[in-house]
Design a protein around this motif. Structure first.
Motif, PDB file in Angstrom:
ATOM      1  N   LEU A 150       0.837  -1.205   0.000  1.00  0.00           N
ATOM      2  CA  LEU A 150       0.000   0.000   0.000  1.00  0.00           C
ATOM      3  C   LEU A 150       0.869   1.251   0.000  1.00  0.00           C
ATOM      4  CD1 LEU A 150      -2.689   1.442   0.083  1.00  0.00           C
ATOM      5  CD2 LEU A 150      -2.776   1.061   2.557  1.00  0.00           C
ATOM      6  N   ALA A 151       1.950   1.245   0.778  1.00  0.00           N
ATOM      7  CA  ALA A 151       2.853   2.399   0.808  1.00  0.00           C
ATOM      8  C   ALA A 151       3.451   2.658  -0.576  1.00  0.00           C
ATOM      9  CB  ALA A 151       3.965   2.165   1.827  1.00  0.00           C
ATOM     10  N   ALA A 152       3.853   1.587  -1.260  1.00  0.00           N
ATOM     11  CA  ALA A 152       4.425   1.730  -2.604  1.00  0.00           C
ATOM     12  C   ALA A 152       3.389   2.265  -3.591  1.00  0.00           C
ATOM     13  CB  ALA A 152       4.964   0.379  -3.079  1.00  0.00           C
ATOM     14  N   GLU A 191      -6.928  -3.108  -2.306  1.00  0.00           N
ATOM     15  CA  GLU A 191      -7.390  -4.084  -1.332  1.00  0.00           C
ATOM     16  C   GLU A 191      -7.314  -5.528  -1.817  1.00  0.00           C
ATOM     17  OE1 GLU A 191     -11.297  -2.517  -3.222  1.00  0.00           O
ATOM     18  OE2 GLU A 191      -9.212  -1.873  -2.936  1.00  0.00           O
ATOM     19  N   GLY A 192      -7.525  -5.741  -3.110  1.00  0.00           N
ATOM     20  CA  GLY A 192      -7.488  -7.109  -3.622  1.00  0.00           C
ATOM     21  C   GLY A 192      -6.106  -7.732  -3.495  1.00  0.00           C
ATOM     22  N   ALA A 193      -5.090  -7.012  -3.946  1.00  0.00           N
ATOM     23  CA  ALA A 193      -3.721  -7.526  -3.868  1.00  0.00           C
ATOM     24  C   ALA A 193      -3.266  -7.668  -2.418  1.00  0.00           C
ATOM     25  CB  ALA A 193      -2.775  -6.605  -4.636  1.00  0.00           C
ATOM     26  N   MET A 194      -3.687  -6.743  -1.558  1.00  0.00           N
ATOM     27  CA  MET A 194      -3.310  -6.835  -0.149  1.00  0.00           C
ATOM     28  C   MET A 194      -3.909  -8.089   0.478  1.00  0.00           C
ATOM     29  SD  MET A 194      -3.840  -2.804   0.803  1.00  0.00           S
ATOM     30  CE  MET A 194      -3.429  -2.936   2.546  1.00  0.00           C
ATOM     31  N   ALA A 195      -5.174  -8.363   0.168  1.00  0.00           N
ATOM     32  CA  ALA A 195      -5.822  -9.554   0.717  1.00  0.00           C
ATOM     33  C   ALA A 195      -5.169 -10.831   0.205  1.00  0.00           C
ATOM     34  CB  ALA A 195      -7.310  -9.539   0.380  1.00  0.00           C
ATOM     35  N   VAL A 196      -4.740 -10.817  -1.057  1.00  0.00           N
ATOM     36  CA  VAL A 196      -4.063 -11.990  -1.605  1.00  0.00           C
ATOM     37  C   VAL A 196      -2.774 -12.273  -0.830  1.00  0.00           C
ATOM     38  CG1 VAL A 196      -2.795 -12.839  -3.623  1.00  0.00           C
ATOM     39  CG2 VAL A 196      -5.065 -11.838  -3.904  1.00  0.00           C
ATOM     40  N   LEU A 197      -2.046 -11.222  -0.490  1.00  0.00           N
ATOM     41  CA  LEU A 197      -0.821 -11.413   0.297  1.00  0.00           C
ATOM     42  C   LEU A 197      -1.111 -11.992   1.678  1.00  0.00           C
ATOM     43  CD1 LEU A 197       1.113  -8.147  -0.615  1.00  0.00           C
ATOM     44  CD2 LEU A 197       1.841 -10.479  -1.133  1.00  0.00           C
ATOM     45  N   LEU A 198      -2.334 -11.801   2.171  1.00  0.00           N
ATOM     46  CA  LEU A 198      -2.704 -12.246   3.523  1.00  0.00           C
ATOM     47  C   LEU A 198      -3.552 -13.518   3.514  1.00  0.00           C
ATOM     48  CD1 LEU A 198      -3.630  -8.692   4.826  1.00  0.00           C
ATOM     49  CD2 LEU A 198      -1.668 -10.038   5.596  1.00  0.00           C
ATOM     50  N   LYS A 199      -3.685 -14.156   2.359  1.00  0.00           N
ATOM     51  CA  LYS A 199      -4.602 -15.298   2.227  1.00  0.00           C
ATOM     52  C   LYS A 199      -4.224 -16.476   3.120  1.00  0.00           C
ATOM     53  CE  LYS A 199      -2.336 -17.549  -1.729  1.00  0.00           C
ATOM     54  NZ  LYS A 199      -2.029 -18.795  -0.992  1.00  0.00           N
ATOM     55  N   ASP A 200      -2.941 -16.671   3.400  1.00  0.00           N
ATOM     56  CA  ASP A 200      -2.524 -17.737   4.306  1.00  0.00           C
ATOM     57  C   ASP A 200      -2.387 -17.229   5.740  1.00  0.00           C
ATOM     58  OD1 ASP A 200      -2.311 -19.790   2.334  1.00  0.00           O
ATOM     59  OD2 ASP A 200      -0.451 -18.879   1.641  1.00  0.00           O
ATOM     60  N   ALA A 201      -1.978 -15.986   5.878  1.00  0.00           N
ATOM     61  CA  ALA A 201      -1.815 -15.419   7.221  1.00  0.00           C
ATOM     62  C   ALA A 201      -3.121 -15.394   7.995  1.00  0.00           C
ATOM     63  CB  ALA A 201      -1.236 -14.006   7.129  1.00  0.00           C
TER      64      ALA A 201
END
Length: 555
Positions: A138-140, A240-250
């Motif tokens: 998100l910062a980037a 939000e979509g890409a951020m959620a993908v990064l958190l899909k296992d977390a």
């Protein structure tokens, strides 16, 4: 033996065997090696959640080294299993900041540990890394949009609130200038870093109900304003979509075990002095779906962790504990009674008596929630019989159930007396907790009710900066959000030097932040910082590894 030596002396059972105790089919496990696994959210059962007993473990105001709250939590979970209850412990993941900073490992101690302790204290299953990546993506995207010629949202760089994060104590990154190096480096602006445990993404992970809720919350993050003064959200950047993908296992809870082979869930890791201080909603609900008793903890003292656990987490998740355990130590009470840190192992009943008001203040604040409270005296080798007798008699005189917790030395067996008193309190509880404030209260009223009811303060004083920020947040329509106080853990006040039970003090709010995705306003009191620094002699100096891969000095 050290905690690490004790941990390594007990070979962990295969995680499939731990899952079998919970009737979890092996094909539902997502393995991370042989002794830890992620659990699918499909195992969460709303019917079972409502039938389970949730036990919150909190503490009096701690000494700098902490009072063993996690050790008590793990020991109590094992103790409940010892007396025939189907129980599990559900706690936070440790942050590398404290691991390499002042406190060292944070997965219990002695015979009351969760294992594999080395893995848990280091990279574990990568949850913290995923939080960092989502945050920094998100910062980037923000900086990329500021520089972009097409699709530019007109973000005013001077208003950007979003910071990057990393899971390390690094005071040099609190405030930085980013975007240097000419046109190729972006647009120069003031920026900074939070520690990962204090990031809004960690808060979102810990409060989300499912992956859709997580993605929606990521989109709701308020990042700053346009040059025209209009608010900009992460969804405006389509982040939000890409951020959620990064958190899909977390987002999936992590299953591990205690030294005694009982199931434990470790998931999420926000600090309590600068964030909400408790594990994920999903981890807690998973535990309640799989066991009859869930023992969980909330960071630092009851003025921070317990208050936020109840007013923020439980309110959002529709949960209510059946009992609260207040961890007290003789050394901390002597410290609050004026005993120097280097003399806490010496018997001093006078200092102990002088420190008892701190215990009484926490008992008073916890009772305001309308739930039964049990005091657990976390036993240390240097505690004398006279000191323990004095503390027990004082609790009994107050009409509060009390028991010695000897989990460090004896594991679950050393916590059986505590487990029986906690089970009795939980099974007799028919109430749901009473919040400290109503969501309809103004943010100022919420702060005042917390500071007076929980801390014992008289007034809340906002700086000019904080007052201006609060008006902005209210104008944006966020006045109904809960508040997440950022305050020193070393005192009930905002001055870490005021030990014991301070009186006639005010709470000074220096500035405010807002976490619209997580869903709370963050008043920052005193000199509390969201990126800690390392001590002069950090724990990392004592950590090493030999050619066989044997680690030393981690705990």
């Amino acid at each position: 033996m050290t905690d690490l030596e004790i941990s390594l002396s007990v070979p962990p059972k295969p995680i499939r065997d731990i899952a079998a105790k919970l009737n979890i089919p092996e094909d539902l496990l997502e393995y991370y090696g042989t002794n830890k696994a992620k659990l699918p959210l499909s195992l969460i059962d709303p019917k079972k959640i409502s039938q389970g007993k949730l036990v919150l473990v909190t503490a009096i105001t701690p000494t700098p080294a902490g009072e063993g709250k996690t050790t008590v939590s793990i020991g109590l979970g094992d103790g409940l299993n010892h007396i025939g209850k189907k129980a599990m412990t559900v706690i936070r993941e440790p942050s590398l900041g404290p691991v390499f900073g002042i406190k060292g490992g944070a997965a219990g101690g002695g015979r009351s540990q969760v294992i594999p302790m080395v893995d848990i204290n280091l990279h574990f299953t990568g949850d913290f890394s995923a939080v960092e990546k989502a945050n920094n993506l998100l910062a980037a995207l923000i900086d990329n949009n500021i520089q972009a010629k097409q699709g530019n949202l007109g973000i005013d760089p001077r208003t950007v609130l979003w910071k990057r994060c990393m899971d390390m104590n690094d005071r040099a990154l609190r405030n930085i200038i980013s975007g240097l190096g000419g046109k190729a480096g972006g647009v120069p602006r003031e920026a900074g870093f939070n520690i990962t445990a204090a990031s809004e993404i960690m808060a979102i992970l810990c409060l989300s109900q499912d992956i859709e809720d997580l993605q929606q919350r990521c989109g709701q993050i308020y990042i700053g304003d346009t040059f025209e003064g209009k608010p900009v959200y992460a969804r405006d950047l389509k982040a939000e979509g890409a951020m959620a993908v990064l958190l899909k296992d977390a987002i999936k809870p992590n299953l591990v075990q205690t030294l005694e082979g009982n199931p434990a869930i470790i998931h999420g890791g926000p600090f309590a002095n600068i964030a909400q201080g408790t594990n994920t909603v999903l981890g807690t609900k998973m535990g309640l779906s799989l066991a009859d008793y869930v023992v969980t903890e909330a960071g630092f003292g009851a003025d921070l962790g317990a208050e936020k656990f109840l007013n923020i987490k439980c309110r959002a998740a529709g949960l209510s504990p059946s009992a609260i355990v207040l961890v007290a130590t003789i050394r901390a009470l002597k410290y609050h009674g004026g005993k120097p840190l280097n003399e806490l192992t010496l018997e001093d009943t006078a200092a102990l008596k002088a420190g008892l008001p701190n215990l009484e203040r926490h008992l008073s604040s916890l009772k305001s929630f309308g739930l039964p409270v049990v005091v657990a005296i976390n036993n240390f080798d240097r505690d004398t019989e006279a000191e323990k007798r004095l503390l027990i008699e004082h609790c009994e005189a107050l009409g509060v159930p009390v028991a010695i917790s000897n989990g460090w030395a004896e594991g679950g067996k050393g916590c059986e007396a505590l487990a029986r008193k906690v089970a009795e309190a939980a099974e007799g509880c028919t109430a749901t907790f009473t919040p400290t404030y109503a969501l309809e209260d103004s943010p100022r009223q919420k702060m005042e009710k917390i500071c007076r009811t929980i801390y014992g303060a008289e007034n809340v004083i906002l700086s000019n900066v904080a007052s201006r920020q609060l008006r902005r947040f209210e104008d944006l329509g966020y006045g109904n959000l809960p508040v997440c106080m950022a305050k020193t853990q070393k005192s009930l006040s905002d001055d870490e030097k005021k030990l014991g039970r301070p009186e006639n003090f005010d709470i000074h709010i220096r500035e405010l932040e807002i976490a619209t995705g997580a869903g709370f306003i963050i008043p920052i009191a005193g000199n509390i910082l969201r990126m800690p620094g390392l001590p002069s002699s950090p724990a990392s100096e004592r950590i090493s590894i030999d050619r066989e891969g044997t680690i030393s000095g981690l705990f």
